[in-house]
Motif scaffolding. Structure first.
Motif, short mmCIF file in Angstrom:
data_model
loop_
_atom_site.label_atom_id
_atom_site.label_comp_id
_atom_site.label_asym_id
_atom_site.label_seq_id
_atom_site.Cartn_x
_atom_site.Cartn_y
_atom_site.Cartn_z
N GLU A 178 -10.25 1.57 0.68
CA GLU A 178 -10.17 0.10 0.74
C GLU A 178 -11.49 -0.57 1.14
O GLU A 178 -11.76 -1.70 0.75
N HIS A 179 -12.28 0.11 1.97
CA HIS A 179 -13.56 -0.46 2.41
C HIS A 179 -14.59 0.65 2.43
O HIS A 179 -14.24 1.83 2.34
N LYS A 183 0.83 -1.20 0.00
CA LYS A 183 0.00 0.00 0.00
C LYS A 183 0.87 1.25 0.00
O LYS A 183 1.86 1.32 0.73
N GLN A 213 -12.82 3.79 -3.58
CA GLN A 213 -12.80 2.61 -2.73
C GLN A 213 -11.58 1.74 -2.97
O GLN A 213 -11.01 1.18 -2.04
N SER A 214 -11.18 1.61 -4.24
CA SER A 214 -10.11 0.64 -4.52
C SER A 214 -9.09 1.15 -5.52
O SER A 214 -9.33 2.14 -6.22
N THR A 215 -7.98 0.45 -5.60
CA THR A 215 -6.92 0.77 -6.56
C THR A 215 -7.45 0.71 -7.99
O THR A 215 -7.10 1.55 -8.83
N GLN A 216 -8.35 -0.26 -8.28
CA GLN A 216 -8.91 -0.35 -9.63
C GLN A 216 -9.65 0.93 -10.00
O GLN A 216 -9.64 1.35 -11.16
N VAL A 237 -7.43 6.12 -1.27
CA VAL A 237 -8.14 4.84 -1.41
C VAL A 237 -8.62 4.38 -0.02
O VAL A 237 -7.80 4.15 0.88
#
Ligand SMILES: [Zn+2]
Length: 197
Positions: free
Chosen positions: A107-108, A55, A85-88, A105
């Motif tokens: 993550e959740h 990360k 929310q995410s890296t994508q 980000v």
């Protein structure tokens, strides 16, 4: 029928998202019966990626470096911070070529019943990041799901006083829809037509 190493390979492949038993068996057969050099290259890049990705210490994005290439890029616009929310999601938004600010980000998403609280969304780090910069626009680019909505409401409440303005993507993305699955044009439009909250 799949025993020994082949059986273990099938079991490991089956743990990947979207891969059922049949596909796992087909992939495993392909790996052991196809081009040996390809299989070895795949194994080595898997190992290298798994060992090296971590990360970003600033934004939580998955990266090969301690600080990701976006956070390290001083030519970006420090007055904008986009919460995803995410890296994508970072990759998706970058592909639009519309946005030149920074990212964070989570993550959740907040979901107390599933044990997803402030720590899980890295709220402390986000607060620190916001406090350390002069942010004109905080963009909440989260999925408009129930958890996404409550997370955006929470962040808007908590951070309103610390930033110039807060925006979110237009609801061209259907309720319960997933940013990841919207076509890139829809995402570009949703991003362009983002509105103040
Ligand atoms: Zn970063």
């Amino acid at each position: 029928m799949f025993s020994g190493l082949l059986g273990t390979l099938v079991e490991q492949l089956r743990k990947l998202p979207g891969i059922g038993t049949k596909t796992a068996q087909r992939l495993a057969m392909h790996i052991v019966s196809g081009d040996k050099q390809y299989a070895l290259d795949l194994a080595s890049v898997l190992k290298e990626a798994a060992e090296n990705y971590r990360k970003c210490t600033v934004c939580n994005m998955l990266t090969e470096y301690d600080v990701c290439s976006y956070c390290a890029d001083t030519t970006r616009d420090e007055s904008q911070l986009c919460i995803v929310q995410s890296t994508q999601d970072v990759y998706l938004l970058e592909n639009m070529h519309e946005y030149r600010g920074y990212y964070f980000v989570l993550e959740h998403l907040l979901s107390p019943l599933d044990g997803m609280g402030l720590e899980e969304i890295h709220f402390g780090a986000l607060q620190q990041l916001v406090a350390s910069r002069t942010i004109d626009e905080l963009i909440l680019a989260l999925n408009p799901s129930t958890e996404g909505e409550s997370t955006m409401n929470f962040l808007a409440d908590q951070l309103a006083a610390s930033v110039g303005s807060i925006t979110r993507l237009s609801t061209g993305i259907p309720f319960g829809g997933d940013i990841e699955y919207t076509s890139s044009m829809t995402l570009v439009n949703a991003f362009k037509r983002r509105y103040h909250v």
